[in-house]
Design an enzyme around this catalytic site. Structure first.
Site: not given
Ligand code: PEP
Ligand code: MG
Length: 575
Positions: A191, A298, A457
């Site tokens: 991140h 997000r 992911d």
């Protein structure tokens, strides 16, 4: 000259400035018996006064850079610093036990922290524990004479060097002064890397050892295009990199010309280029870079930037701001994705061996329906201010999706019954980031309105390689034929049911992946805003049928990621 270090190029651009290390100081305390207690009390008073000065400065900066709510935490810190009960106990301990200020402070604050932190069902007291922990570190640092870094107070042009940056560290960085950052750990999709791209500052992650080599004040060059780091370079190297930085700026000016265009291949096949955002503040970058929508908002950053659970009203305001800011262009809002490497101070999660495989995202939302319903209501209420699409993260099974959709429908019906306006045109989709969902995409496609492939992911789960772990970062292989095969199945399944397929993982803006994704028929590409224009430029040079042949060849004839890379490099060299 060879670079001093090499890491993973995480955000484009070149920067040259002085090092500012952001490392945890050594606050080891030794208990010493002292004769002169008065002197220790006065050392404590000095350290408290210096800490108050620091915190006031940080608060002022946070107020300017981040806003009132974020600055409030520092009021709590100031209260701790002048709390008569706590300070009184430390002073008593110094005088009655005849010990040094450091050890008295540590003992008393540790006691308060453990009492407050133990009140598990009292988030307010747990927050007080966190405040005391923070403040006591600062006072200790003053007593021990060591530096305690505060990114919010940086007032010179610097390049940050850190083991890792937490999302909240990154959120405090002020672009005016922080020109780049370099870390020991992390990968392209950690991140901190994603935040660097949204801040549009160069970044290199996963160097393994930058913190052990770089010292405060060293001159450092960060080449975020190649991943090269130079420490205390010669004048010659500095001149070379100044020229490279200028060439990069010129290239950016060229891409700028495409800002107001739509995105077409050379032969007229249209795709949509959208941007990923973390907060409404990122909209500026989205608009400046000519994105055609927001492909991933997000929303967990809204929760992470707050000291308590954001209310329905707080959330409504944020979603409304983004929808209005995009002026009718589509906005895909992802419901909260906490867990993995993202924590909330006010929602203690159990410590897990494998947080990326654990209690995360939709799994938390379905288990905490009240929290989830609040988010859904805020979204539904905001839906009338633009073109909203809602997306659920970390969907593994159809039941996950059905459970989430049912809660959404319930809240929608309730709002309508209450007379609240809700748009009747909200698409509801899922992220494809778990291999099980990718494999079963043909079933999901019958029930969802769209897919957005979360390759950050999807790749970590398919390759069984933690996205935060630089030792296995070589397994982040977006062009591996296995990944391409999964992506193809997802896109084909969507199209068979008349749905669209997008991608919001970092792969969508990867210049080697883009030709393959065009060939696979991806409809929407969502990426860091800073990658939009160069991707539009690349796509305008591609021909759909050639890319289809390229993608088919990659999937059917290549066995390794290197073979695919070579194939794409050859195709791109001919355009
Ligand atoms: C992804 O997994 O690709 C994604 C976009 O989500 P995040 O990076 O926030 O996990
Ligand atoms: Mg994800």
């Amino acid at each position: 000259m060879k670079p001093t270090l090499q890491g993973i190029a995480a955000s484009d651009g070149i920067a040259i400035a002085k090092v500012y290390t952001l490392t945890e100081p050594d606050l080891t305390v030794t208990k010493v018996t002292v004769e002169d207690s008065e002197k220790e009390v006065s050392r404590l008073d000095d350290a408290l006064a210096a800490s108050i000065k620091d915190v006031e400065l940080i608060k002022e900066t946070a107020l300017k850079n981040l806003g009132e709510e974020e600055a409030q935490v520092f009021d709590a810190h100031l209260m701790v610093l002048s709390d008569p009960e706590l300070i009184g106990q430390v002073k008593d301990s110094i005088t009655s036990n005849k010990v040094n200020a450091e050890s008295a402070l540590k003992e008393v604050t540790d006691m308060f922290i453990s009492i407050f932190a133990g009140m598990e069902d009292n988030p307010y007291m747990q927050e007080r524990a966190a405040d005391i922990r923070d403040v006591s570190k600062r006072v200790l640092a003053h007593l021990l004479g060591v530096k305690i870094p505060s990114p919010a107070t940086i007032k010179d042009e610097v390049i940050i060097v850190a083991a890792d940056l937490t999302p909240s560290d990154t959120a405090q960085l002020n672009r005016q002064y922080v020109k780049a950052f370099v870390t020991d750990i992390g990968g392209r999709t950690s991140h901190s890397a994603i935040m660097a791209r949204s801040l549009e500052i160069p970044a290199i992650v996963g160097t393994k050892e930058v913190t052990s080599i770089a010292k405060d004040g060293d001159i450092i060059i960060v080449d975020g295009l190649s991943g090269d780091v130079f420490l205390n370079p010669s004048e010659e190297v500095i001149a070379e990199y100044r020229a490279k930085a200028e060439a990069f700026a010129a290239q950016q000016a060229e891409w700028e010309k495409l800002k107001d265009s739509k995105t077409y291949t050379k032969d007229g096949h249209q795709v949509e280029l959208a941007a990923n955002i973390g907060t409404p503040k990122d909209l500026e970058g989205v608009v400046n870079n000519g994105a055609e929508g927001v492909g991933l908002y997000r929303t967990e950053f809204l929760y992470m930037d707050s000291h308590e659970m954001p209310t329905e009203e707080d959330q409504f305001e944020a979603y409304k701001a983004v929808l209005e800011g995009m002026n009718g262009k589509p906005v895909v809002v992802r419901t909260m994705d906490i867990g993995g490497d993202k924590e909330l101070p006010y929602l203690p999660l159990p410590h897990e061996m494998n947080p990326f495989l654990g209690y995360r995202a939709i799994r938390i939302s379905l288990n905490e329906p009240e929290m989830f319903r609040t988010q859904l209501r805020a979204l539904l209420r905001a839906s009338v201010y633009g073109k909203l699409r809602i997306m659920f993260p970390m969907i593994a099974t159809l039941n996950d999706f059905r459970g989430a959709k049912a809660l959404l429908e319930e809240e929608k019906a309730k709002l309508i019954a209450e007379g609240v306006a809700v748009s009747d045109d909200i698409q509801v989709g899922i992220m494809i980031e778990i291999p099980a969902a990718a494999v079963l995409a043909h079933q999901f496609a019958k029930e969802v309105d769209f897919f957005s492939i979360g390759t950050n992911d999807l790749i970590q789960y398919t390759m069984a390689a933690d996205r935060m772990n630089e030792r296995v970062s070589y397994l982040y292989q977006p062009y591996n034929p296995s990944i391409l095969t999964l992506i193809k199945h997802v896109i084909d399944s969507a199209h068979k049911e008349g749905k669209w397929a997008g991608m919001c993982g970092e792969m969508a803006g990867d210049q080697t992946a883009v030709p393959l994704l065009v060939g696979l028929g991806l409809d929407e590409f969502s990426m860091s805003a800073s990658s939009v224009l160069k991707t539009r430029s690349l796509i305008s040079k591609l021909t759909l049928s050639d890319m289809q042949a390229l993608a088919a060849k990659a999937i059917n004839e290549c066995a390794t990621v290197e073979e695919v890379e070579a194939l794409v490099a050859e195709a791109v060299s001919k355009i």
